[in-house]
Design a protein around this motif. Structure first.
Motif, PDB file in Angstrom:
ATOM      1  N   ARG A   1       0.807  -1.204   0.000  1.00  0.00           N
ATOM      2  CA  ARG A   1       0.000   0.000   0.000  1.00  0.00           C
ATOM      3  C   ARG A   1       0.851   1.270   0.000  1.00  0.00           C
ATOM      4  O   ARG A   1       0.466   2.300  -0.546  1.00  0.00           O
ATOM      5  CB  ARG A   1      -0.925  -0.011   1.224  1.00  0.00           C
ATOM      6  CG  ARG A   1      -1.920   1.139   1.265  1.00  0.00           C
ATOM      7  CD  ARG A   1      -2.856   1.028   2.457  1.00  0.00           C
ATOM      8  NE  ARG A   1      -3.769  -0.096   2.316  1.00  0.00           N
ATOM      9  CZ  ARG A   1      -3.688  -1.225   3.009  1.00  0.00           C
ATOM     10  NH1 ARG A   1      -2.735  -1.389   3.899  1.00  0.00           N
ATOM     11  NH2 ARG A   1      -4.549  -2.205   2.820  1.00  0.00           N
TER      12      ARG A   1
ATOM     13  N   GLU B   1       1.437   3.090  -3.332  1.00  0.00           N
ATOM     14  CA  GLU B   1       0.309   3.551  -4.133  1.00  0.00           C
ATOM     15  C   GLU B   1       0.351   5.070  -4.327  1.00  0.00           C
ATOM     16  O   GLU B   1       0.742   5.825  -3.438  1.00  0.00           O
ATOM     17  CB  GLU B   1      -1.006   3.159  -3.469  1.00  0.00           C
ATOM     18  CG  GLU B   1      -2.239   3.521  -4.289  1.00  0.00           C
ATOM     19  CD  GLU B   1      -3.509   2.867  -3.780  1.00  0.00           C
ATOM     20  OE1 GLU B   1      -4.589   3.420  -4.047  1.00  0.00           O
ATOM     21  OE2 GLU B   1      -3.419   1.811  -3.131  1.00  0.00           O
TER      22      GLU B   1
ATOM     23  N   LYS C   1      -1.376   0.760  -8.007  1.00  0.00           N
ATOM     24  CA  LYS C   1      -2.264   0.687  -6.855  1.00  0.00           C
ATOM     25  C   LYS C   1      -1.899  -0.518  -6.009  1.00  0.00           C
ATOM     26  O   LYS C   1      -1.192  -1.421  -6.449  1.00  0.00           O
ATOM     27  CB  LYS C   1      -3.729   0.597  -7.317  1.00  0.00           C
ATOM     28  CG  LYS C   1      -4.225   1.854  -8.027  1.00  0.00           C
ATOM     29  CD  LYS C   1      -5.694   1.731  -8.388  1.00  0.00           C
ATOM     30  CE  LYS C   1      -6.201   3.005  -9.068  1.00  0.00           C
ATOM     31  NZ  LYS C   1      -7.636   2.893  -9.435  1.00  0.00           N
ATOM     32  N   THR C   2      -2.423  -0.525  -4.779  1.00  0.00           N
ATOM     33  CA  THR C   2      -2.175  -1.633  -3.867  1.00  0.00           C
ATOM     34  C   THR C   2      -2.538  -2.969  -4.514  1.00  0.00           C
ATOM     35  O   THR C   2      -3.614  -3.120  -5.093  1.00  0.00           O
ATOM     36  CB  THR C   2      -2.996  -1.456  -2.579  1.00  0.00           C
ATOM     37  OG1 THR C   2      -2.688  -0.192  -2.011  1.00  0.00           O
ATOM     38  CG2 THR C   2      -2.690  -2.552  -1.570  1.00  0.00           C
TER      39      THR C   2
END
Length: 759
Positions: free
Chosen positions: A662, A665, A722-723
């Motif tokens: 995360r 991101e 993105k994650t």
């Protein structure tokens, strides 16, 4: 759609205005009375009540039906009979649904009844568990109290569960029907389910992924290739893991309708039939299907139109049957225009969502948004939720305290059924028994106090160790909530627990083991749960060593390597089969060998870009797909970390991948890979970064590697991720001129300027 027909809350125990003494000094004045025409399930309920009351009190409780005369005037009525109708004339007995329960004292009588077919059995089990104090922890382990004097308070319990379908799909539950009934599981997946004596199941014809199962590609594709999905300009077969059907082909739809109606005609009292996509991402991209997708704003558009057409025909002959379809992978997003017909059931899947935090958490909005969109257009919604790590059966899943929040979110959005996907066969550690028990209890009542349930299980099943294990679970939960942790249903996970957290966790387990050291049964139970923690410590060691903090865990690489061997010894000592295969590294024994390679002394990490932010992922950090046959982790002194991921070029293209955390991101990254090739010819590879849910490429590069002993750096490209988007390196499908092996030393990401973003 709320399902509460009866207004009294679960376990609404009133003040004991008229307590009943069911037994005194191991003797009783009560008879268990059943209806004269008692169903098989009601007969089971009476026998189960008799069995456990006699075990608890030592008294003998005879069973008779209401037509028989008894010298004993005090009665426990089991089931809906003329007597119960007379005693409770205000109850709308014909309005009780299949799993509704009613528990009530009336004078010297106790009534345990419910809807047909399972309600009466559930009323008995609920009474035994919540009032008498019987506990069933696993299919083999229970705690039955000894109460020669059994006094119960005045009872007035009426409950109708919101989730009409409840299934925590864990092997101990699904393989043991008697245990499943005690936990009120009424669903059925691909297991044998509950017999009629236990009330049977609410089940799906076809279960799931039925396009190929109902209309096999192996039977129809050769003659009708146009029925298959068009992918990259070519029609492909719709085998389960390969492709889908073309949803706008009218001839294929007509054949599927014929098959569905035939299946329904042959079924005994059908309730739900599954008409759902195969288990892959290769949806049809022909011109017509793409046109519908564009109109609907989602690939679910063609699917819902297709299912609606078949459901309308089903309704003509089977008006009470629901036609189920999945919102899964590419079809998770709800369509903009078409709405599911009233007899269409949407089963929304959380496979690609982040399970490290509750779906209600503001940091985790996607599933909540999708659920809300489906709720707005659909009257019938089930959820298929995921609890295991399909990639690595030994990894921790520190999200026990999130289960209640998720199930309450489902309930608030009018979900009426939940299938909670359990672990693989090899996943036996990390409190799997408690997970199953907890989830099944929360499926019955999502408003129950999950924290109290967890403590109840820990203290009941692990004895004196329970208090330390509770602190351990709280520690890991808090660490996961604060750290850059991700956990997807498909096994994608990133768990950067600190050395301090892991060391504190080990201290708590040490204390737990000491507290039950004199009890071999309890000690073994604690040791089983510790395997997952010890495995996580060994997983983290090489990365923490790279950051300079691993000495909190081990004083040297040699000590860490010895701990890998000890993991196998401890697993065997705890009674775990160390040779059972799982995904990821394989068995525990194989995992230990991989861990030993990862713990080899680390080489110097080359300086890359001075002050730029660099994130480095060594080859040993990668997920190795096809491990042991097509991918390996091998010692390699020429690699920067003294080990490398190895891909053997075979007919089935192997690959390694890495899910991005995360913390990466929203930033822009230049991506590099350090590789080399061994073989008689050039090695053809593909590498890049794909989107998590759709597997669409964000970055992609194809090239051929020449034979050579030295690693060299490949610039893959620049992008924003993105994650759980994932880096991958794949060997092209084996063919003439593509042999040998590719070795990955590491991949690294350098933060770049925003204008360089490709996304």
């Amino acid at each position: 759609m709320r399902n509460h027909l009866l207004s009294v809350a679960l376990l609404a125990l009133c003040q004991p205005a008229l307590a009943l003494t069911l037994a005194e000094k191991s003797a009783t004045d009560f008879t268990i009375v059943t209806p004269r025409d008692a169903s098989l399930t009601t007969q089971t309920a009476a026998k189960e009540l008799q069995k456990y009351l006699e075990e608890v009190t030592g008294a003998k409780f005879p069973i008779s039906d209401e037509s028989e005369k008894s010298e004993k005037k005090a009665k426990i009525h089991v089931g809906v009979s003329q007597d119960t109708r007379r005693l409770l004339p205000d109850v709308r007995w014909n309005r009780l649904k299949s799993d509704d329960i009613l528990i009530k004292t009336k004078g010297t009588d106790l009534i345990l009844a419910g809807g047909d077919p399972r309600g009466t059995l559930y009323a008995v089990y609920h009474f035994l568990e919540e009032v008498v104090g019987c506990e069933w922890w696993t299919s083999k382990d229970s705690t039955i109290p000894s109460k020669p004097e059994l006094i119960i308070p005045d009872l007035n319990i009426a409950y109708s569960p919101q989730f009409i379908y409840r299934d925590a799909y864990f092997s101990d539950i699904s393989n043991n029907p008697e245990f499943a009934a005690k936990l009120k599981r009424n669903g059925q997946a691909d297991d044998k389910g509950l017999p009629a004596t236990l009330g049977g199941n609410l089940s799906f014809i076809g279960w799931v992924h039925t396009f190929d199962r109902f209309m096999p590609s192996s039977v129809y594709a050769a003659k009708h290739p146009e029925w298959g999905a068009e992918v990259n300009g070519k029609r492909i077969g719709w085998e389960q893991l390969k492709g889908q059907i073309c949803l706008t082909n009218e001839e294929a739809k007509a054949k599927m309708l014929e098959i569905v109606l035939t299946r329904l005609a042959k079924a005994d009292n059908p309730k739900i039939i599954s008409l759902s996509q195969n288990d892959n991402n290769n949806r049809c991209q022909c011109a017509r299907c793409l046109e519908v997708e564009k109109e609907e704003g989602s690939p679910s558009g063609p699917l819902i139109r297709y299912v609606n057409d078949i459901a309308r025909e089903v309704k003509k002959s089977h008006p009470d049957v629901l036609v189920e379809t999945l919102a899964y992978f590419y079809s998770v997003k709800a369509p903009l225009k078409v709405k599911p017909d009233d007899n269409v059931l949407i089963r929304l899947c959380s496979y690609t969502e982040d399970h490290s935090m509750a779906f209600s958490d503001k940091r985790n909005p996607k599933f909540r948004r999708d659920l809300g969109d489906w709720k707005a257009i659909s009257k019938q919604i089930f959820v298929w939720d995921y609890t295991p790590d399909f990639n690595d059966a030994l990894k921790l899943r520190p999200n026990l305290f999130r289960q209640r929040e998720n199930l309450q979110l489902f309930a608030q959005n009018d979900v009426i059924g939940v299938f909670s996907q359990g672990p693989t066969k090899a996943q036996v550690t990390d409190f799997m028994g408690m997970r199953a028990w907890l989830i099944q209890h929360l499926l019955w009542n999502p408003k129950a106090d999950a924290n109290a349930l967890i403590q109840r299980y820990l203290n009941g099943y692990y004895g004196a160790a329970g208090k330390d294990l509770y602190q351990y679970l709280r520690l890991m939960d808090a660490a996961a909530n604060k750290a850059d942790v991700t956990m997807s249903g498909n096994g994608a996970s990133h768990m950067p627990f600190s050395a301090e957290t892991l060391n504190k966790a080990r201290e708590l387990f040490d204390q737990a083991q000491k507290s039950v050291i004199q009890d071999p049964v309890l000690l073994r139970r604690v040791k089983i749960e510790r395997i997952a923690l010890d495995y996580m410590v060994l997983l983290r060691y090489p990365e923490l060593r790279q950051g300079g903090t691993a000495t909190v865990l081990f004083q040297s690489d040699d000590e860490a390597i010895k701990a890998c061997d000890q993991l196998v010894i401890d697993a065997e000592d705890a009674g775990i089969d160390i040779n059972v295969k799982s995904n990821g590294w394989g068995s525990i024994k194989e995992a230990a060998e991989v861990l030993k390679i990862r713990c080899l002394p680390m080489g110097p990490l080359p300086e890359l870009t001075g002050k730029d932010r660099v994130v480095v992922f060594p080859g040993f950090r990668m997920d190795l797909w096809g491990y042991g046959t097509r991918t390996f982790l091998v010692p390699d002194k020429t690699a920067s970390q003294n080990s490398a991921a190895k891909l053997v070029h075979t007919a089935n293209a192997p690959f390694v991948s890495l899910d991005l955390p995360r913390s990466m991101e929203g930033k822009n990254w230049k991506v590099y890979a350090v590789v080399r090739h061994e073989g008689k010819s050039e090695g053809k590879i593909t590498l890049g970064v794909n989107q998590h849910q759709s597997a669409k490429p964000i970055l992609r590069k194809e090239l051929s590697l020449r034979q050579g002993q030295k690693y060299h750096t490949i610039e893959v490209g620049t992008g924003s991720f993105k994650t759980l988007d994932y880096f991958f390196l794949a060997a092209a499908d084996g063919a003439e001129g593509n042999e040998g092996s590719t070795f990955l030393d590491r991949a690294y990401f350098i933060e770049s300027k925003p204008e360089a973003s490709s996304r």
